[in-house]
Design an enzyme around this catalytic site. Structure first.
Site, mmCIF file in Angstrom:
data_model
loop_
_atom_site.group_PDB
_atom_site.id
_atom_site.type_symbol
_atom_site.label_atom_id
_atom_site.label_comp_id
_atom_site.label_asym_id
_atom_site.label_seq_id
_atom_site.Cartn_x
_atom_site.Cartn_y
_atom_site.Cartn_z
ATOM 1 C CG ASP A 109 5.912 1.604 2.219
ATOM 2 O OD1 ASP A 109 5.543 0.578 1.618
ATOM 3 O OD2 ASP A 109 5.565 1.866 3.392
ATOM 4 C CG ASP A 127 4.037 1.660 8.123
ATOM 5 O OD1 ASP A 127 3.442 1.498 7.042
ATOM 6 O OD2 ASP A 127 3.475 1.615 9.221
#
Ligand SMILES: [Zn+2]
Length: 277
Positions: free
Chosen positions: A215, A217
């Site tokens: 992902d 952040d």
């Protein structure tokens, strides 16, 4: 026979399909590791797999018994460790699916025991000395080269180098923390890379981490913040690829007699008060 030369600390997806896996329970002077060790053969090498969070992922990052994990691996003969982990990307160009092999680490954990040599007498009466080890370069240079080559062989253009900042967790970062980490020039953020790396060094083990970005952040992502479900989804989508890279790397790591890095010499000439397994 209970022996291995290479250790892999990671999820169960990395070994569960192997044939002839031997499950071995190991007790250590530091208590029990996260789970049994699972010993098998990969590319002609004897490998011990250890699920970092235990089977079923029940141990959160801040409660992992890192000392027991590393000690258990060494006690079955492991001298080189690969420690893949999921991370958040701190730069827009390090999006989900990026593989980055860090060369630096920043410790922002808070509660974890991060040394075998703390001067505290162990339950078995052994009294370790206080020892200060060099940690300027936290990862094995040979392991890093091997990991990068293995990734490229699998058509995965891994990022060579960068800084992994390790936070306490289990929560994800706030947007402010994330922007700060990025502003410092750090590359990826995770929760398990420390103290795994330093404890490996303290046992004279080669340690290499491969970080898989699941992902962006909070600070690098304009919209939705990271969720645990999304992390698991991206990790699952890449686990086959990651496993191939790890297996390629395992096969390519040097034989014990050919280790020419400084990792095994970390304790040379130092009286630690501990006999390593
Ligand atoms: Zn090394």
């Amino acid at each position: 026979m209970v022996n291995a030369e290479i250790g892999v600390i990671g999820g169960s997806g990395l070994y569960s399909f192997l044939e002839d896996v031997t499950e071995v329970r190991v007790e250590t002077p530091y208590g029990a590791p996260s789970d049994s060790l699972f010993l098998g053969e990969v590319g002609g090498r004897r490998v011990a797999f250890l699920p970092r969070h235990g089977r079923g992922h029940h141990v959160p990052p801040h409660r992992i018994n890192y000392r027991a994990n590393l000690w258990a691996l060494r006690s079955v003969g492991v001298r080189q460790v690969l420690g893949p982990c999921a991370v958040g990307g701190l730069r827009p160009e390090y999006g989900p699916g990026t593989l980055l092999v860090p060369d630096q680490l920043v410790d922002r954990t808070k509660t974890r025991v991060q040394t075998f040599y703390d001067g505290e007498t162990r339950a078995d009466g052994v009294a370790p000395k206080v020892v200060h080890l060099g940690f300027a370069d936290p990862y094995c240079p040979t392991g890093r080269k091997v990991a990068l080559a293995a990734a490229r062989a699998g058509d995965w253009e891994a990022v060579d180098g960068g800084t992994l900042v390790v936070v306490e967790g289990p929560r994800f970062s706030t947007r402010a923390e994330s922007r700060w980490h990025a502003a410092m020039g750090w590359s990826v953020v995770g929760m398990t890379g420390h103290p795994e790396a330093v404890l490996a060094r303290e046992l004279g083990l080669c340690y290499t981490t491969l970080t898989l970005v699941t992902d962006l952040d909070a600070g690098a992502e304009a919209g939705e913040a990271v969720s645990h479900d999304e992390v698991l989804r991206v990790f699952a989508a890449n686990v086959d690829r990651l496993r191939s890279v790890l297996f390629e790397a395992v096969a390519a790591l040097p034989a014990e007699a050919d280790r020419d890095c400084l990792c095994p010499h970390a304790l040379d000439g130092i009286d630690t008060g501990i006999v390593l397994p």
